[in-house]
Design an enzyme around this catalytic site. Structure first.
Site: not given
Ligand code: NAD
Length: 411
Positions: A103
């Site tokens: 990561k």
């Molecule tokens: P992103 O940046 O696209 O979206 C993050 C979202 O979370 C945004 O809508 C933001 O406004 C919101 N957010 C931020 N702080 C917040 C808070 N305190 N309370 C509520 N909402 C909040 O990120 P993503 O890619 O959607 O990732 C989200 C989660 O999914 C993370 O934990 C990431 O590690 C996990 N994840 C992502 C992927 C991927 O393919 N993108 C894969 C596996 C896991």
């Protein structure tokens, strides 16, 4: 000082006790193989120079090259990146893809940077870490506040450094430059396959389901969209500014347009604003945390009313809260399974890049469905065998696979 990594590791010793795996064999899983920390100098638009702290944790590569996202967030720290890299190691083993775990992250608030500054920062990251990454070594991907455009700059910079096009150095790229069809929504799509599978297993009908999604970025938005398109009732969603709730259900397509216009889901017609804290405590059947770690902990776990939690975010539930939920018979589909669709399609993207042969969307989705459903059934069987929760079951599968590799390869 946070303890995310220490907490993430608690489960390892407990697995040993349950399965009889030798403690010493697992010592190797309690430390990352390599931690790289680099200071990145970046020229700001106003001519000033700023230094950003950046990390890459290469946790374990016994099963294949390190694989894991790149996060841009003000709260990134080494502790968090280590926890995330450990979870990636487990996740790749649970869903049986030939990768290890890694990561990366940069301490930065991208909301305060221009697009040009984000591009320069991304390119600086690639230059800083170029000796340690590559298609056979370590392959980053998008995570919180990183996206396909950032992956495109990543691939471009790395290719310039190496003097040839190397699309397989990073996944989650736009399709025009070697990204895979379906990668943009793969994390949510995989979570949705698991969700529908689970409902069939426990025999709950669609009309009895109400869903709350915390986080409305790549993962949360697309999950809400898939659920809405399949006629599930999504009653609340949120982003970093707050949440909205209507117990009769929300029109997700309209909320997406509203967010595009206003930059947030809040203040949407026909719904009332609620805080992110209250949103987690709503009286619903399904909760889908899709934002950051540790949002359900010992302080709020007793207020959680959902009977099913699909962890699309990484690490949204602390280990104490996880145990309490198990005792309350709440079904938690753990992150290392629920959000693995992203890394599975990243694997397909990497394969397509290496073979210079691209798949159509049907092949991507059918392969994803088969791979994640197989993992789900194996985790479910293991849960029944050991009478544990799905998280323990997933870790048992992963750790047994990693230990088997260790034994065969030798240390
Ligand atoms: P992103 O940046 O696209 O979206 C993050 C979202 O979370 C945004 O809508 C933001 O406004 C919101 N957010 C931020 N702080 C917040 C808070 N305190 N309370 C509520 N909402 C909040 O990120 P993503 O890619 O959607 O990732 C989200 C989660 O999914 C993370 O934990 C990431 O590690 C996990 N994840 C992502 C992927 C991927 O393919 N993108 C894969 C596996 C896991």
């Amino acid at each position: 000082m946070s303890n995310k990594f220490k907490n993430a590791l608690l489960i390892v010793d407990r697995i040993c006790k349950l399965t009889g795996i030798n403690f010493s064999e697992l010592e190797i899983l309690k430390k990352p193989q390599r931690i790289i920390e680099v200071s990145l100098p970046v020229l700001m638009d106003d001519g000033s120079l700023k230094i950003f702290q950046a990390y890459r944790v290469q946790y374990n590569n016994i099963r294949g090259p390190y694989k894991g996202g790149l996060r841009f967030h003000p709260q990134v720290d080494l502790d968090e990146v280590q926890a995330l890299a450990f979870w990636m190691t487990i996740k790749c083993a649970v869903v049986d893809i030939p990768f290890g775990g890694g990561k990366g992250g940069i301490i930065v608030d991208t909301k305060k940077l221009s697009q040009n500054e984000i591009e320069r920062l991304t390119r600086a990251y690639v230059r800083g870490f170029a000796d340690f990454i590559g298609p056979d070594i370590d392959i980053p991907a998008p995570d919180v506040y990183t996206n396909p455009q950032i992956m495109a700059w990543f691939m471009d910079e790395y290719s310039h450094i190496k003097g040839k096009n190397i699309p397989a150095c990073v996944t989650g790229k736009p399709v025009e430059i070697g990204g895979s069809l379906g990668r943009d929504i793969a994390t949510s799509q995989g979570g949705f396959y698991i969700f529908t599978n689970l409902l069939t297993k426990i025999k709950i009908k669609k009309q009895d389901i109400s869903i709350v999604v915390q986080g409305f970025g790549n993962v949360g938005l697309n999950f809400a969209k898939l659920a809405y398109a399949a006629s599930y009732k999504v009653v609340a969603v949120s982003d970093s500014q707050g949440g909205i709730y209507n117990h009769e259900g929300l029109d997700i397509e309209k909320i997406i347009l509203h967010k595009q216009k206003t930059n947030s889901v809040i203040n949407f017609d026909n719904a009332k604003n609620i805080t992110n804290e209250k949103l987690l405590e709503l009286p619903v059947s399904v909760l889908v945390p899709s934002a950051l770690e540790g949002v359900i902990d010992e302080h709020n776990v007793n207020k959680i009313k959902a009977s099913i939690i699909i962890e699309l975010a990484n690490g949204p539930i602390t280990s104490i809260a996880s145990d309490k939920l198990f005792k309350k018979n709440v079904i938690v589909v753990p992150d290392v399974l629920a959000n693995a669709g992203g890394v599975i399609v990243s694997y397909y993207e990497w394969l397509q890049n290496l073979q210079h042969f691209y798949w159509d969307i049907n092949k991507v989705n059918i392969s994803l469905q088969e791979q994640i459903n197989n993992a789900f059934y194996k985790v479910w069987q293991t849960k029944e065998k050991y009478n544990v929760d799905l998280r323990f079951a997933a870790y048992i599968i992963a750790i047994e696979k990693i230990v088997a590799c260790l034994k065969i390869r030798g240390i």
